[in-house]
Design a protein around this motif. Structure first.
Motif, PDB file in Angstrom:
ATOM      1  N   GLY A  71       0.815  -1.212   0.000  1.00 26.92           N
ATOM      2  CA  GLY A  71       0.000   0.000   0.000  1.00 26.92           C
ATOM      3  C   GLY A  71       0.847   1.260   0.000  1.00 26.92           C
ATOM      4  N   ALA A  72       1.901   1.263   0.822  1.00 29.78           N
ATOM      5  CA  ALA A  72       2.794   2.425   0.892  1.00 29.78           C
ATOM      6  C   ALA A  72       3.566   2.617  -0.409  1.00 29.78           C
ATOM      7  CB  ALA A  72       3.765   2.281   2.064  1.00 29.78           C
ATOM      8  N   LEU A  73       4.023   1.515  -0.991  1.00 28.20           N
ATOM      9  CA  LEU A  73       4.795   1.604  -2.236  1.00 28.20           C
ATOM     10  C   LEU A  73       3.943   2.150  -3.384  1.00 28.20           C
ATOM     11  CD1 LEU A  73       7.541   0.954  -3.563  1.00 28.20           C
ATOM     12  CD2 LEU A  73       6.590  -1.278  -4.156  1.00 28.20           C
ATOM     13  N   LEU A  74       2.737   1.633  -3.535  1.00 24.23           N
ATOM     14  CA  LEU A  74       1.859   2.132  -4.603  1.00 24.23           C
ATOM     15  C   LEU A  74       1.461   3.584  -4.345  1.00 24.23           C
ATOM     16  CD1 LEU A  74      -0.390  -1.002  -5.191  1.00 24.23           C
ATOM     17  CD2 LEU A  74       1.435  -0.147  -6.672  1.00 24.23           C
ATOM     18  N   ALA A  75       1.212   3.929  -3.086  1.00 21.19           N
ATOM     19  CA  ALA A  75       0.867   5.314  -2.759  1.00 21.19           C
ATOM     20  C   ALA A  75       2.060   6.241  -2.990  1.00 21.19           C
ATOM     21  CB  ALA A  75       0.401   5.400  -1.309  1.00 21.19           C
ATOM     22  N   PHE A  76       3.266   5.769  -2.684  1.00 21.94           N
ATOM     23  CA  PHE A  76       4.458   6.571  -2.949  1.00 21.94           C
ATOM     24  C   PHE A  76       4.589   6.861  -4.443  1.00 21.94           C
ATOM     25  CE2 PHE A  76       8.915   6.882  -4.213  1.00 21.94           C
ATOM     26  CZ  PHE A  76       9.300   8.001  -3.482  1.00 21.94           C
ATOM     27  N   ALA A  77       4.331   5.855  -5.268  1.00 24.33           N
ATOM     28  CA  ALA A  77       4.419   6.050  -6.720  1.00 24.33           C
ATOM     29  C   ALA A  77       3.435   7.127  -7.178  1.00 24.33           C
ATOM     30  CB  ALA A  77       4.156   4.733  -7.445  1.00 24.33           C
ATOM     31  N   VAL A  78       2.237   7.100  -6.635  1.00 26.95           N
ATOM     32  CA  VAL A  78       1.234   8.111  -6.997  1.00 26.95           C
ATOM     33  C   VAL A  78       1.659   9.487  -6.485  1.00 26.95           C
ATOM     34  CG1 VAL A  78      -1.146   8.847  -6.573  1.00 26.95           C
ATOM     35  CG2 VAL A  78      -0.665   6.464  -7.133  1.00 26.95           C
ATOM     36  N   ALA A  79       2.122   9.557  -5.247  1.00 30.41           N
ATOM     37  CA  ALA A  79       2.554  10.840  -4.680  1.00 30.41           C
ATOM     38  C   ALA A  79       3.746  11.402  -5.447  1.00 30.41           C
ATOM     39  CB  ALA A  79       2.910  10.665  -3.202  1.00 30.41           C
ATOM     40  N   HIS A  80       4.640  10.522  -5.849  1.00 25.43           N
ATOM     41  CA  HIS A  80       5.824  10.964  -6.587  1.00 25.43           C
ATOM     42  C   HIS A  80       5.441  11.549  -7.954  1.00 25.43           C
ATOM     43  CE1 HIS A  80      10.094  11.183  -7.232  1.00 25.43           C
ATOM     44  NE2 HIS A  80       9.973  10.578  -8.401  1.00 25.43           N
ATOM     45  N   MET A  81       4.406  11.014  -8.572  1.00 27.81           N
ATOM     46  CA  MET A  81       3.941  11.568  -9.858  1.00 27.81           C
ATOM     47  C   MET A  81       3.423  12.991  -9.674  1.00 27.81           C
ATOM     48  SD  MET A  81       2.106   8.455 -11.961  1.00 27.81           S
ATOM     49  CE  MET A  81       0.787   8.233 -10.790  1.00 27.81           C
ATOM     50  N   GLY A  82       2.756  13.234  -8.530  1.00 27.90           N
ATOM     51  CA  GLY A  82       2.227  14.566  -8.268  1.00 27.90           C
ATOM     52  C   GLY A  82       3.248  15.513  -7.691  1.00 27.90           C
ATOM     53  N   GLY A  83       4.253  14.982  -7.032  1.00 30.14           N
ATOM     54  CA  GLY A  83       5.314  15.811  -6.499  1.00 30.14           C
ATOM     55  C   GLY A  83       5.054  16.418  -5.135  1.00 30.14           C
ATOM     56  N   LYS A  84       3.855  16.224  -4.577  1.00 31.90           N
ATOM     57  CA  LYS A  84       3.594  16.725  -3.236  1.00 31.90           C
ATOM     58  C   LYS A  84       2.449  15.929  -2.615  1.00 31.90           C
ATOM     59  CE  LYS A  84       0.716  20.670  -4.575  1.00 31.90           C
ATOM     60  NZ  LYS A  84       0.588  22.100  -4.424  1.00 31.90           N
ATOM     61  N   TYR A  85       2.080  16.303  -1.421  1.00 26.27           N
ATOM     62  CA  TYR A  85       1.048  15.603  -0.653  1.00 26.27           C
ATOM     63  C   TYR A  85       1.452  14.169  -0.327  1.00 26.27           C
ATOM     64  CZ  TYR A  85      -1.844  19.495  -2.251  1.00 26.27           C
ATOM     65  OH  TYR A  85      -2.332  20.731  -2.530  1.00 26.27           O
ATOM     66  N   TYR A  86       2.744  13.947  -0.049  1.00 32.90           N
ATOM     67  CA  TYR A  86       3.223  12.594   0.255  1.00 32.90           C
ATOM     68  C   TYR A  86       2.502  11.998   1.463  1.00 32.90           C
ATOM     69  CZ  TYR A  86       6.923  12.693  -3.206  1.00 32.90           C
ATOM     70  OH  TYR A  86       7.615  12.715  -4.396  1.00 32.90           O
ATOM     71  N   LEU A  87       2.445  12.723   2.571  1.00 32.92           N
ATOM     72  CA  LEU A  87       1.806  12.194   3.771  1.00 32.92           C
ATOM     73  C   LEU A  87       0.317  11.947   3.537  1.00 32.92           C
ATOM     74  CD1 LEU A  87       2.044  11.406   6.758  1.00 32.92           C
ATOM     75  CD2 LEU A  87       1.465  13.779   7.317  1.00 32.92           C
ATOM     76  N   GLU A  88      -0.340  12.885   2.870  1.00 28.42           N
ATOM     77  CA  GLU A  88      -1.774  12.775   2.634  1.00 28.42           C
ATOM     78  C   GLU A  88      -2.131  11.616   1.711  1.00 28.42           C
ATOM     79  OE1 GLU A  88       0.057  15.476   2.365  1.00 28.42           O
ATOM     80  OE2 GLU A  88      -0.899  17.168   3.355  1.00 28.42           O
TER      81      GLU A  88
END
Length: 122
Positions: A71-88
């Protein structure tokens, strides 16, 4: 239901809820439909991966750890595409993985081992 099916079902439902949490970030509200669709797809993929893992490794602890990691890895990939809101993005994504891992072990049916047919003539 088998563990993969439970993983996909729970991952998809929790993915929808994960996407809906974006409502609490006012800057992304106009994009909420796309976020919910993407989070649902992410939950379905995570659920399939976690369900497959839970079929092979029947330990609750390992499945919870693996689910959280996926879950964290897939969410990190999505957050990295956006460049912000990592914690959210990563916090609810990790929670989706954790809860999906729990549900696959708790409610998913383990694969049954069938007896080998007897050999020899009667």
């Amino acid at each position: 239901m088998n563990r993969i099916a439970v993983g996909v079902l729970v991952g998809g439902v929790l993915g929808i809820l994960d996407g809906l949490t974006s409502w609490f970030t006012p800057e992304v509200r106009p994009e909420i439909i796309g976020i919910v669709i993407g989070s649902t797809a992410k939950g379905l993929v995570a659920g399939a991966i976690i369900g497959f893992f839970a079929r092979k490794v029947t330990s609750l602890g390992w499945t919870l750890a693996f689910g959280t990691f996926v879950g964290a890895l897939l969410a990190f990939a999505v957050a990295h595409m956006g460049g912000k809101y990592y914690l959210e993005i990563m916090l609810p994504g990790s929670l989706v993985g954790l809860l999906t891992g729990y549900a696959t072990i708790r409610y998913g049916r383990a694969r049954s081992i069938q007896a080998a047919p007897e050999s020899g003539a009667h």
